[in-house]
Design a protein around this motif. Structure first.
Motif, mmCIF file in Angstrom:
data_model
loop_
_atom_site.group_PDB
_atom_site.id
_atom_site.type_symbol
_atom_site.label_atom_id
_atom_site.label_comp_id
_atom_site.label_asym_id
_atom_site.label_seq_id
_atom_site.Cartn_x
_atom_site.Cartn_y
_atom_site.Cartn_z
ATOM 1 N N ILE A 166 0.844 -1.192 0.000
ATOM 2 C CA ILE A 166 0.000 0.000 0.000
ATOM 3 C C ILE A 166 0.881 1.244 0.000
ATOM 4 O O ILE A 166 1.835 1.339 0.781
ATOM 5 C CB ILE A 166 -0.928 0.024 1.234
ATOM 6 C CG1 ILE A 166 -1.965 -1.098 1.123
ATOM 7 C CG2 ILE A 166 -1.602 1.388 1.399
ATOM 8 C CD1 ILE A 166 -2.881 -1.225 2.304
ATOM 9 N N VAL A 167 0.572 2.181 -0.881
ATOM 10 C CA VAL A 167 1.176 3.510 -0.854
ATOM 11 C C VAL A 167 0.207 4.379 -0.074
ATOM 12 O O VAL A 167 -0.926 4.581 -0.491
ATOM 13 C CB VAL A 167 1.406 4.077 -2.274
ATOM 14 C CG1 VAL A 167 1.868 5.519 -2.214
ATOM 15 C CG2 VAL A 167 2.409 3.220 -3.031
ATOM 16 N N GLU A 184 -5.989 8.307 2.393
ATOM 17 C CA GLU A 184 -6.324 8.655 3.774
ATOM 18 C C GLU A 184 -5.272 8.074 4.717
ATOM 19 O O GLU A 184 -4.773 6.968 4.504
ATOM 20 C CB GLU A 184 -7.717 8.161 4.135
ATOM 21 C CG GLU A 184 -7.881 6.662 4.010
ATOM 22 C CD GLU A 184 -9.324 6.207 4.095
ATOM 23 O OE1 GLU A 184 -10.023 6.604 5.037
ATOM 24 O OE2 GLU A 184 -9.732 5.466 3.201
ATOM 25 N N PRO A 185 -4.911 8.791 5.780
ATOM 26 C CA PRO A 185 -3.880 8.300 6.705
ATOM 27 C C PRO A 185 -4.294 6.993 7.373
ATOM 28 O O PRO A 185 -5.440 6.826 7.777
ATOM 29 C CB PRO A 185 -3.763 9.418 7.748
ATOM 30 C CG PRO A 185 -4.416 10.607 7.146
ATOM 31 C CD PRO A 185 -5.419 10.105 6.154
ATOM 32 N N GLU A 225 -9.773 -0.418 6.427
ATOM 33 C CA GLU A 225 -10.881 0.269 7.104
ATOM 34 C C GLU A 225 -10.567 0.454 8.585
ATOM 35 O O GLU A 225 -10.903 1.475 9.189
ATOM 36 C CB GLU A 225 -12.181 -0.501 6.921
ATOM 37 C CG GLU A 225 -12.723 -0.440 5.520
ATOM 38 C CD GLU A 225 -14.022 -1.216 5.330
ATOM 39 O OE1 GLU A 225 -14.589 -1.709 6.339
ATOM 40 O OE2 GLU A 225 -14.469 -1.325 4.177
ATOM 41 N N THR A 226 -9.893 -0.529 9.179
ATOM 42 C CA THR A 226 -9.510 -0.437 10.590
ATOM 43 C C THR A 226 -8.406 0.597 10.772
ATOM 44 O O THR A 226 -8.476 1.430 11.678
ATOM 45 C CB THR A 226 -9.054 -1.816 11.113
ATOM 46 O OG1 THR A 226 -10.076 -2.773 10.855
ATOM 47 C CG2 THR A 226 -8.766 -1.767 12.596
ATOM 48 N N GLY A 227 -7.407 0.562 9.919
ATOM 49 C CA GLY A 227 -6.296 1.511 10.022
ATOM 50 C C GLY A 227 -6.717 2.953 9.808
ATOM 51 O O GLY A 227 -6.079 3.884 10.302
ATOM 52 N N SER A 228 -7.818 3.157 9.093
ATOM 53 C CA SER A 228 -8.314 4.516 8.856
ATOM 54 C C SER A 228 -9.284 4.962 9.953
ATOM 55 O O SER A 228 -9.754 6.097 9.933
ATOM 56 C CB SER A 228 -9.003 4.594 7.497
ATOM 57 O OG SER A 228 -10.186 3.823 7.506
ATOM 58 N N GLY A 229 -9.603 4.065 10.892
ATOM 59 C CA GLY A 229 -10.475 4.410 12.005
ATOM 60 C C GLY A 229 -11.952 4.139 11.760
ATOM 61 O O GLY A 229 -12.790 4.425 12.616
#
Length: 189
Positions: A42-43, A61-62, A133-137
């Protein structure tokens, strides 16, 4: 060695043979494998990278690496992965995962690596979509175990695009004595 070099000349850089051995006549490359490792790249920056666009999913998205680590842990072990597999008319969706973890590769490039005895169709890409989806909150790391146990594909995240996925390694116990694929690895903290 001659065969390995000849194959690499014909297929590189997309396919590379690192080792070649003579095998028994009943050897089956797919069914004789004791484990497989996939990597997904992933970039993760606000602008895409044209040099990696063909081989990585651009996620602007962060992503929080700590959340990604926590969400990757529940996949290790033997589970029914029905929630992460494209439905098939027959066959089991129970799989044993030996390792599931994230690595920062370089500035804003992340790599997910998963090793298992076998995978169902779209399993890795479904896992990665849910982890993003988890890493983006948008999900909590604690949701992953409930999704696994629920066995409902509609509860998991979207399927990540195919271009970030690479079959990285395949292990054959009979060809690699002493290798223990059951050594489980958790996310490095």
């Amino acid at each position: 060695e001659h065969l390995r070099r000849a194959i690499n000349r014909a297929t590189a850089p997309e396919v590379v043979v690192r080792h070649a051995d003579a095998v028994p006549s009943d050897f089956d490359a797919r069914r004789s494998a004791t484990w497989r490792t996939y990597r997904y790249t992933i970039v993760n920056r606000s602008e895409p990278d044209p040099f990696l666009a063909r081989y990585a999913w651009w996620v602007p998205e962060p992503l929080d690496l700590t959340l990604l680590h926590l969400a990757a842990d529940p996949f290790v072990g033997e589970h029914n992965f029905a929630a992460f597999c494209r439905s098939a008319p027959t066959g089991s969706t129970v799989r044993r995962v030996f390792a599931s973890h994230w690595h920062p590769v370089e500035d804003d490039v992340l790599r997910y690596e998963i090793r298992a005895r076998a995978f169902c169709w779209q399993m890795v890409r479904s896992i990665v979509g849910t982890l993003v989806e988890t890493g983006s909150g948008r999900r909590r790391p604690g949701d992953i175990l409930g999704i696994l146990r629920g066995r409902d594909r509609s509860r998991a995240g979207r399927v990540a695009p195919p271009h970030g996925l690479t079959l990285w390694d395949v292990g054959y116990e009979t060809l690699q004595p002493g290798l223990d694929p059951a050594v489980t690895q958790r996310s490095p903290r």
